[in-house]
Design a protein around this motif. Structure first.
Motif, short mmCIF file in Angstrom:
data_model
loop_
_atom_site.label_atom_id
_atom_site.label_comp_id
_atom_site.label_asym_id
_atom_site.label_seq_id
_atom_site.Cartn_x
_atom_site.Cartn_y
_atom_site.Cartn_z
N GLU A 78 0.83 -1.21 0.00
CA GLU A 78 0.00 0.00 0.00
C GLU A 78 0.86 1.25 0.00
O GLU A 78 0.61 2.21 -0.75
CB GLU A 78 -0.91 -0.01 1.24
N PHE A 79 1.89 1.24 0.82
CA PHE A 79 2.72 2.44 0.98
C PHE A 79 3.65 2.63 -0.21
O PHE A 79 3.90 3.76 -0.62
CB PHE A 79 3.52 2.33 2.28
N VAL A 80 4.14 1.53 -0.77
CA VAL A 80 5.00 1.63 -1.95
C VAL A 80 4.24 2.26 -3.11
O VAL A 80 4.71 3.21 -3.75
CB VAL A 80 5.54 0.24 -2.36
N LEU A 81 3.05 1.74 -3.39
CA LEU A 81 2.27 2.24 -4.52
C LEU A 81 1.87 3.70 -4.30
O LEU A 81 2.00 4.53 -5.21
CB LEU A 81 1.02 1.38 -4.73
N ARG A 82 1.41 4.02 -3.09
CA ARG A 82 1.01 5.40 -2.83
C ARG A 82 2.21 6.34 -2.95
O ARG A 82 2.11 7.42 -3.54
CB ARG A 82 0.39 5.52 -1.43
N ASP A 83 3.37 5.93 -2.42
CA ASP A 83 4.55 6.78 -2.51
C ASP A 83 4.97 7.03 -3.96
O ASP A 83 5.35 8.14 -4.33
CB ASP A 83 5.72 6.15 -1.76
#
Length: 286
Positions: free
Chosen positions: A244-249
């Motif tokens: 989730e955090f990789v894609l959002r970043d």
């Protein structure tokens, strides 16, 4: 009998498998190669024999007789070979020093420049079919000629830009691999066969790269239109493995990098913490 006026142009200080290196490709059979020096006469003889060129030198002092000194060393032997070169009785004013397929570091290069040498480098590039060159004239002119001799295109770097170049190479290679692997894993979760998933993931990245090569930043999916945030929120609902955090970043990085859709960027920032905020980094010890 009159002495020959022939004067070799190049000398070599080498270590390791010189014949199999870029330096070897440049020098094999070259008549203009004179003294071949190394940490010992035995090693120098082995290198000269492998190149079928040059004459083994008893000492690196013999490099004084040439205008251009070529240097090649594997990383593990770099420091000891540099010490040999530093200790050599060579007057560097008016000479060129070329590092072939190795990087001695800015401090070492500065040492020889301060003593009057013109310093340049030529090395293989991670991009197939290209070489990387850098340095200052006249040594830079020599490495340009070497690249032409091999009929290879070259990328010429500006002064003190080596770290930027290496960062670009890392970003496009080792740093990218985990993203491709993550895409392959997501495809497996969709039911794609294990063997096919990496092929599809690689093809997807290759298509993106092809589009970028044609249109640059305008090939980015959201360059002209805003992202559908409800779709992104659905895609990032599963936070396993920090996905989730990789894609959002990465999406936020694009919005910031291309200075597009600030409202969408703000909404994504507020939707959850970024990866950098959840990965714990130990405090540096004093």
């Amino acid at each position: 009998m009159r002495a020959s006026a022939y004067q070799p142009e190049f000398g070599l200080l080498g270590a390791g498998a010189v014949g199999a290196s870029l330096a070897g490709r440049l020098l094999t059979g070259v008549r203009s190669l004179g003294p071949v020096a190394a940490v010992s006469y035995r090693v120098a003889s082995r290198i000269a024999n492998s190149l079928k060129a040059g004459l083994a030198a008893r000492s690196a002092d013999e490099l004084e007789s040439v205008r251009t000194v070529l240097f090649y060393s594997p990383a593990g032997q770099m420091q000891s070979l540099l010490e040999v070169l530093v200790a050599a009785d060579v007057q560097w004013v008016g000479k060129s020093l070329v590092f072939c397929d190795c990087q001695a570091g800015q401090a070492a290069e500065a040492h020889f420049r301060d003593r009057g040498a013109s310093v340049a480098g030529i090395r293989n590039c991670p991009i197939p079919g290209r070489l990387v060159i850098d340095g200052a004239a006249p040594a830079l002119l020599i490495v340009r000629g070497m690249a032409r001799q091999l009929s290879m295109k070259y990328i010429e770097l500006g002064t003190d830009c080596g770290d930027f170049f290496q960062a670009a190479m890392t970003l496009g290679s080792a740093a990218l691999t985990p993203l491709i692997d993550l895409a392959a894993d997501l495809l497996r979760k969709c039911g794609v066969r294990d063997g096919e998933a990496p092929l599809l993931a690689a093809a997807l990245f290759q298509e993106t790269i092809k589009d970028y090569s044609h249109s640059g930043k305008q090939s980015w999916a959201w360059y002209a239109r805003e992202p559908e945030l409800h779709e992104i929120e659905a895609q990032t609902a599963d936070g396993r493995d920090h996905f989730e955090f990789v894609l959002r970043d990465l999406i936020i990085l694009g919005l910031e990098r291309f200075d597009k859709h600030p409202a969408a960027a703000a909404r994504l920032r507020s939707a959850g913490r970024r990866l950098s905020e959840i990965v714990s980094i130990p405090d540096a010890k004093p």
